[in-house]
Design a protein around this motif. Structure first.
Motif, PDB file in Angstrom:
ATOM      1  N   CYS A  44       0.793  -1.053   0.164  1.00 50.20           N
ATOM      2  CA  CYS A  44       0.004  -0.096  -0.033  1.00 50.20           C
ATOM      3  C   CYS A  44       0.822   1.325  -0.109  1.00 50.20           C
ATOM      4  CB  CYS A  44      -0.899  -0.034   1.154  1.00 50.20           C
ATOM      5  SG  CYS A  44      -0.154  -0.038   2.767  1.00 50.20           S
ATOM      6  N   CYS A  68       7.581  -2.221   3.770  1.00 54.90           N
ATOM      7  CA  CYS A  68       8.331  -0.867   4.169  1.00 54.90           C
ATOM      8  C   CYS A  68       7.403  -0.150   5.426  1.00 54.90           C
ATOM      9  CB  CYS A  68       8.733  -0.011   3.308  1.00 54.90           C
ATOM     10  SG  CYS A  68       9.663   1.367   3.743  1.00 54.90           S
ATOM     11  N   VAL A  71       7.590   4.103   4.976  1.00 53.81           N
ATOM     12  CA  VAL A  71       6.713   4.664   3.701  1.00 53.81           C
ATOM     13  C   VAL A  71       5.218   4.534   4.290  1.00 53.81           C
ATOM     14  CG1 VAL A  71       6.384   2.550   2.649  1.00 53.81           C
ATOM     15  CG2 VAL A  71       6.302   4.594   1.176  1.00 53.81           C
ATOM     16  N   GLY A 101       4.693  -6.036   6.987  1.00 54.10           N
ATOM     17  CA  GLY A 101       4.835  -7.481   6.624  1.00 54.10           C
ATOM     18  C   GLY A 101       4.999  -7.709   5.328  1.00 54.10           C
ATOM     19  N   ILE A 119      -1.676  -3.285  -6.489  1.00 55.72           N
ATOM     20  CA  ILE A 119      -1.309  -2.324  -7.690  1.00 55.72           C
ATOM     21  C   ILE A 119       0.308  -2.183  -7.411  1.00 55.72           C
ATOM     22  CG2 ILE A 119      -1.846   0.133  -8.293  1.00 55.72           C
ATOM     23  CD1 ILE A 119      -4.185  -2.068  -8.076  1.00 55.72           C
ATOM     24  N   GLU A 120       0.989  -2.348  -8.946  1.00 55.49           N
ATOM     25  CA  GLU A 120       2.243  -1.981  -9.034  1.00 55.49           C
ATOM     26  C   GLU A 120       3.016  -2.745  -7.932  1.00 55.49           C
ATOM     27  OE1 GLU A 120       1.175  -1.605 -11.984  1.00 55.49           O
ATOM     28  OE2 GLU A 120       2.846  -0.043 -12.386  1.00 55.49           O
ATOM     29  N   GLU A 129       9.920 -14.558  -3.240  1.00 53.13           N
ATOM     30  CA  GLU A 129       8.857 -13.799  -2.944  1.00 53.13           C
ATOM     31  C   GLU A 129       7.407 -14.133  -3.860  1.00 53.13           C
ATOM     32  OE1 GLU A 129       9.981 -10.255  -0.310  1.00 53.13           O
ATOM     33  OE2 GLU A 129      10.220  -9.883  -2.383  1.00 53.13           O
TER      34      GLU A 129
HETATM   35  N1  SAH Z   1       0.577   0.226  -4.524  1.00 56.20           N
HETATM   36  C1  SAH Z   1       0.951   1.485  -4.227  1.00 56.20           C
HETATM   37  C2  SAH Z   1       2.579   1.523  -4.810  1.00 56.20           C
HETATM   38  C3  SAH Z   1       3.206   0.356  -5.058  1.00 56.20           C
HETATM   39  S1  SAH Z   1       5.147   0.310  -5.010  1.00 56.20           S
HETATM   40  C4  SAH Z   1       0.530   2.532  -5.341  1.00 56.20           C
HETATM   41  O1  SAH Z   1      -0.814   2.290  -5.921  1.00 56.20           O
HETATM   42  O2  SAH Z   1       0.648   3.469  -5.455  1.00 56.20           O
HETATM   43  C5  SAH Z   1       5.337  -1.188  -4.189  1.00 56.20           C
HETATM   44  C6  SAH Z   1       5.231  -1.120  -2.806  1.00 56.20           C
HETATM   45  O3  SAH Z   1       5.563  -2.664  -2.663  1.00 56.20           O
HETATM   46  C7  SAH Z   1       6.404  -0.305  -1.948  1.00 56.20           C
HETATM   47  O4  SAH Z   1       5.858   0.346  -1.042  1.00 56.20           O
HETATM   48  C8  SAH Z   1       6.997  -1.459  -1.505  1.00 56.20           C
HETATM   49  O5  SAH Z   1       7.660  -1.135  -0.256  1.00 56.20           O
HETATM   50  C9  SAH Z   1       6.050  -2.740  -1.275  1.00 56.20           C
HETATM   51  N2  SAH Z   1       6.744  -4.100  -1.225  1.00 56.20           N
HETATM   52  C10 SAH Z   1       7.674  -4.708  -1.777  1.00 56.20           C
HETATM   53  N3  SAH Z   1       7.955  -5.869  -1.454  1.00 56.20           N
HETATM   54  C11 SAH Z   1       6.767  -6.265  -0.615  1.00 56.20           C
HETATM   55  C12 SAH Z   1       6.572  -7.295   0.134  1.00 56.20           C
HETATM   56  N4  SAH Z   1       7.360  -8.492  -0.273  1.00 56.20           N
HETATM   57  N5  SAH Z   1       5.576  -7.248   0.644  1.00 56.20           N
HETATM   58  C13 SAH Z   1       4.734  -6.282   0.897  1.00 56.20           C
HETATM   59  N6  SAH Z   1       4.937  -4.889   0.388  1.00 56.20           N
HETATM   60  C14 SAH Z   1       5.963  -5.145  -0.446  1.00 56.20           C
END
Ligand code: SAH
Length: 369
Positions: A44, A68, A71, A101, A119-120, A129
């Motif tokens: 998120c 993270c 963030v 987590g 999302i992304e 992962e």
């Molecule tokens: N969903 C957001 C931005 C995505 S950026 C939007 O729509 O704007 C990707 C995010 O995934 C980052 O904040 C990153 O910290 C998180 N992320 C990366 N690996 C992850 C994991 N294994 N589990 C949960 N979150 C993760």
């Protein structure tokens, strides 16, 4: 792709609204279509999608997850209720929770969701992962809908300045065939159907490139798993809860009581004012006074009908105006809030001054409140 044509486009491609807003709007439209009650946003980040979704009136539970914590923490305060939420509690309940987590781990707090949005996210996952992700989301969480968006690498040549990937943290970017074959295999394995779409249209003449952001919408084919199966799932808590906000709601008796008391007092005051202004209008003319009915404008018309039809006439005695509770209960807002007359009586007991037999609200003539 024709290089000149491509260069021409890389100068001008700019999405309006920006692509991230289009992705979030896509999710919002999906929420409005399917009306899920419980929505979880995985990855998120700064909670911007959650901030948008909290205004969708069908949603009662919103959860965010990110690996993270920092963030999420940056702007999580913006998910807290505002003073206006306390002044006018909503009819729905809403709880927002943020967890720290990884989507590679299962945690019981992620069970029971209707819609899960990614999302992304997937392009940020390391290979191990990404391997675990389908089992966590589709096998364990098993919501009725999953939406996954990811960059379409075929669009990259049209974007200015993209050398390898669109973001330095991306571990891969898939073309349309790669995403679709992964999504189809995942859907087949976990008994979902999947449909492909996207946001960020390619320029005319470049349709083959596909959407800038590719999206898969997965729908679970089998019915709700039910409590029994959910309870068989592991219950070990792994995620850390970093934020929780419970919004004031009329489903909570204490907010309902406040709302009902305010509405009863407000309604009683309006009726009193109508009554008193008619009183003054008719003066001391006994003939006119005997015909007195508090029914002039639309509010009083309504009141007048009640008085005539149901003999629920407010009256003045000494320094007090007596407004029958039955009259107050007939007003739509009081009626909707309480549901039953008994509930009205219970909620205002001891909080509003009533006549000795408890059948009418008493308002002092001089009291201007
Ligand atoms: N969903 C957001 C931005 C995505 S950026 C939007 O729509 O704007 C990707 C995010 O995934 C980052 O904040 C990153 O910290 C998180 N992320 C990366 N690996 C992850 C994991 N294994 N589990 C949960 N979150 C993760």
């Amino acid at each position: 792709m024709d290089k000149n044509f491509q260069e021409e486009f890389t100068q001008i491609i700019k999405f309006k609204p920006p692509l991230y807003k289009q992705r979030h709007q896509f999710v919002k439209d999906l929420v409005e279509k399917y009306k899920p009650k419980k929505v979880a946003d995985l990855g998120c980040a700064d909670c911007s999608l959650l901030r948008m979704l909290k205004f969708c009136s069908c949603i009662e539970v919103l959860a965010g997850l990110d690996i993270c914590a920092n963030v999420m923490k940056e702007k999580m305060h913006t998910l807290s209720p505002l003073p206006v939420d306390y002044l006018q509690p909503s009819e729905r309940s809403l709880t927002i929770t943020l967890h720290h987590g990884s989507v590679a781990h299962k945690d019981p707090c992620m069970l029971g969701f209707d819609l899960v949005t990614c999302i992304e996210l997937i392009e940020h996952l390391e290979e191990p992962e990404l391997k675990k992700f389908p089992e966590v989301v589709f096998g364990f969480m098993a919501p009725s809908i999953v939406v996954i968006s990811t960059p379409n690498s075929e669009f990259n040549p049209l974007l200015p300045g993209v050398i390898l990937y669109r973001h330095p943290d991306h571990k891969f970017e898939w073309n349309q065939a790669q995403f679709q074959s992964w999504a189809l295999a995942t859907a087949r394995c976990y008994d979902y159907s999947v449909e492909f779409t996207g946001v960020g249209h390619p320029p005319t003449g470049m349709e083959k490139a596909g959407f800038c952001t590719q999206i898969g919408v997965f729908i679970r084919k089998y019915p709700q798993t039910g409590e029994s199966l959910q309870s068989e799932k592991p219950t070990e808590v792994i995620y850390e809860t970093v934020f929780k906000a419970v919004y004031p709601s009329l489903k909570d008796e204490k907010y309902l009581q406040n709302a009902v008391i305010s509405e009863v007092i407000f309604t009683a005051q309006i009726i009193k004012h109508r009554l008193m202004s008619k009183h003054e209008e008719y003066g001391n003319d006994p003939e006119r006074k005997s015909k007195f009915q508090p029914s002039v404008d639309c509010f009083s018309d309504y009141l007048g009908k009640l008085v005539v039809e149901k003999n629920m006439e407010p009256f003045v005695s000494g320094n007090e105006v007596y407004i029958p509770l039955a009259t107050i209960f007939s007003f739509p807002k009081v009626n909707r809030l309480c549901g039953t007359f008994e509930k009205l009586c219970k909620l205002i007991a001891g909080k509003v001054t009533l006549s000795s037999d408890g059948s009418a609200v008493m308002v002092n003539i001089e009291c201007e409140d």
